[in-house]
Design an enzyme around this catalytic site. Structure first.
Site, PDB file in Angstrom:
ATOM      1  N   LEU A 106       0.829  -1.143  -0.085  1.00  0.00           N
ATOM      2  CA  LEU A 106       0.033  -0.074   0.031  1.00  0.00           C
ATOM      3  C   LEU A 106       0.723   1.183   0.012  1.00  0.00           C
ATOM      4  CD1 LEU A 106      -2.873   1.455   0.524  1.00  0.00           C
ATOM      5  CD2 LEU A 106      -2.351   1.162   2.885  1.00  0.00           C
ATOM      6  N   HIS A 107       0.572   2.282  -0.970  1.00  0.00           N
ATOM      7  CA  HIS A 107       1.678   3.398  -1.058  1.00  0.00           C
ATOM      8  C   HIS A 107       0.551   4.135  -0.028  1.00  0.00           C
ATOM      9  CE1 HIS A 107       4.203   2.785  -4.242  1.00  0.00           C
ATOM     10  NE2 HIS A 107       3.498   1.919  -4.801  1.00  0.00           N
ATOM     11  N   CYS A 108       1.305   5.016   0.793  1.00  0.00           N
ATOM     12  CA  CYS A 108       0.401   6.066   1.466  1.00  0.00           C
ATOM     13  C   CYS A 108       1.320   7.284   1.387  1.00  0.00           C
ATOM     14  CB  CYS A 108       0.840   5.520   3.052  1.00  0.00           C
ATOM     15  SG  CYS A 108       0.202   3.850   3.427  1.00  0.00           S
TER      16      CYS A 108
END
Length: 147
Positions: A106-108
């Site tokens: 997951l890119h945050c």
């Protein structure tokens, strides 16, 4: 859904602490760390400890939905802690063939993108190609009993 840890997977190595990374959060399900090539003011990755290659392996199952929800909760908490005054937060996944590492991540982002042209890497090219927002993925994998 998933398999054992892969000795050749860089993210599996990070979960085992056999590759250096700036760990921001770690529990029995997920690990979060700084992206080595950040695209935004803050750019973190949240990965499952278990090796899951891509979003394509996720199904409408309670365990998959719970995992992605937990990943999103961890990412949100980290950005709210580390970048409370960011313009905006954004959370999502690359879908094959646009994923760079075959381990679900997951890119945050705490925006803005830096440099701004990096936003191009995170465009949605439709429901099954390009970048998918975490909330859209959760809609896709929500178990039928929860609909």
């Amino acid at each position: 859904m998933a398999g054992a840890l892969s000795s050749s997977c860089i993210f599996c190595q990070i979960t085992r602490a056999s590759t250096p990374a700036t760990i921001l959060h770690q529990d029995d399900k997920v690990v979060a760390f700084q992206d080595i090539n950040p695209s935004a003011l803050k750019h973190y990755l949240v990965i499952p400890v278990e090796h899951i290659p891509t979003v394509k392996q996720l199904r409408r199952r309670a365990e998959d939905f719970a995992l992605v929800s937990n990943m999103l909760d961890v990412g949100r908490a980290l950005l709210e802690r580390d970048a409370p005054h960011a313009e905006q937060y954004r959370f999502g996944f690359h879908q094959p063939p646009f994923n760079s590492v075959d381990h679900l991540h997951l890119h945050c982002f705490a925006l803005p993108y830096k440099p701004r042209w990096r936003a191009v890497k995170y465009l949605s090219l439709g429901p099954f190609v390009g970048f998918i927002e975490a909330e859209k993925l959760l809609e896709r994998i929500k178990p039928a009993s929860s609909l």
